[in-house]
Design an enzyme around this catalytic site. Structure first.
Site: not given
Ligand code: F6P
Length: 374
Positions: A110-113, A135, A179, A297-298, A300
């Site tokens: 995602g964005g952080g990665t 997200d 998020h 979390y369901v 994901r």
């Protein structure tokens, strides 16, 4: 000449990660003369050189599996928890990259990665990234792996809550992930016919929501469903956050900036029960019983949707063709009908939020959904 390709999955897991690994791997091994080395648990596995040569065996039969066969973590190369300290472990990662004679490292995340991959790129590594997150908030790509599956799960939840809310004449608030962006709650809210949709991009006023619910009661509808993003906030909270952000930006000394950052953290903690607080407030304002469902979390978990499998296969296999062409330093993005290599500089430090004139926002308003703002 054989190319050596490292790959890792990082950040929160999403359905479709294995389909992306398979898409990348099958085309890298089958179409091109490449060797694929997987690193376990994101950047942590790269640092520790916990790796596996991914062959046809590993890549077979995983298309429909949720999660990631490589495991994942949120560890960042430059702030890696080591013992009780956070350490910059970038050099250790560069060493492992060199030891495996890698030509490129593919980071699926995602964005952080995207940011972490960009940092490694600045240290001299060749990187290519693939965007995944439920997200759908990564800049420069129309969509991300995992969003469609999460949207289906969230919509199913909104659907199912209708019958119980209707039977008990209740307000039910369903808190959805996303998020700091509202794509998931807005999409599921519109698709599931929620009566109120609250997203971070449109700060809400509890009184307007109560008024919309009471208007429904006057027209004979004694229940309401509210789809609320985990990042949604009241107008008052939004103004507070703006002030704190400004304090942080304008802080002259390190201490001032640190103090503002601490206040932002405290503000975030205060926000963690905002859905329950809103339910209690609405109960008072409307006289209707209220209940909260936090889907968590369901959203994901489990099998990726057909659309996510397709997308992951397109992005993964496009990544191997970009590696073949050495289009390093880029993210494989969905742009209209095409997969394009977008320079990572254009992706990092930006977030794709819901534009206020987006067609989903317009559609919600046109069918009479309350967005909490008027
Ligand atoms: O980014 C994906 C996401 O599921 C967000 O929607 C959510 O805010 C976050 O991850 C949860 O993070 P974690 O898995 O670290 O609890």
């Amino acid at each position: 000449m054989t190319k050596y390709v490292g790959v890792l999955t990082a950040g929160g897991d999403t359905p479709g990660l294995n389909a992306a690994l398979r898409g990348l791997g099958k085309s890298a091994l089958g179409e091109y003369d490449m060797q694929l080395i997987g690193f376990y648990d994101g950047f942590r596995g790269l640092m520790n050189d916990r790796s596996v040569i991914l062959d046809e065996q590993h890549l077979s039969g995983i298309l429909t599996f949720g999660g990631t066969i490589l495991g994942t973590s949120r560890d960042k190369p430059h702030r890696m928890p080591v013992g009780d300290k956070l350490m910059d472990m970038t050099d250790a990662m560069l060493e492992v990259y060199g030891k495996h004679h890698l030509d490129v490292l593919v980071c699926i995340g995602g964005g952080g990665t995207q940011k972490n991959a960009h940092r490694l790129m600045q240290k001299g590594l060749n990187v290519i990234t693939i965007p995944k997150t439920i997200d759908r908030d990564i800049a420069m790509t129309d969509t991300t792996i995992g969003f469609d599956t999460a949207l289906g799960i969230a919509t199913d939840a909104v659907d199912r809550l209708h019958s119980t809310a209707h039977s008990h004449h209740r307000i039910i608030l369903v808190e959805l992930m996303g998020h700091n962006t509202g794509w998931l709650a807005l999409g599921a809210g519109v698709a599931g016919g929620a009566d109120v949709i609250l997203i971070p991009e449109i700060p809400y006023d509890p009184a307007s929501i109560a008024e919309a619910i009471l208007a429904r009661v006057r027209s004979g509808k004694r229940f309401s469903i509210i789809a609320i993003s985990e990042g949604a906030m009241t107008r008052t909270a939004a103004a507070e956050l703006d002030g704190l952000m400004k304090q942080k930006k304008d802080g002259k000394t390190k201490e001032e900036k640190k103090a503002a950052a601490a206040s932002i953290e405290a503000w975030q903690v205060g926000q963690s029960n905002k859905t329950i607080a809103l339910a209690q407030q609405l109960e008072k304002l409307t006289g209707l019983e209220s209940r909260v469902t936090i889907l968590g979390y369901v959203q994901r978990g489990g099998i990726p949707s057909a659309r996510d499998r397709l997308l992951a296969t397109e992005l993964g296999s496009a990544a191997s063709s970009f590696i073949d062409k050495e289009k390093y330093g880029s993210m494989v993005a969905v742009r209209g009908e095409k997969m394009e290599a977008v320079p990572l500089e254009k992706v990092v430090d930006r977030r794709r939020t819901v534009p206020l004139d987006h067609s989903w926002v317009k559609a919600a308003k046109r069918v009479g959904t309350c967005l909490g703002d008027e």
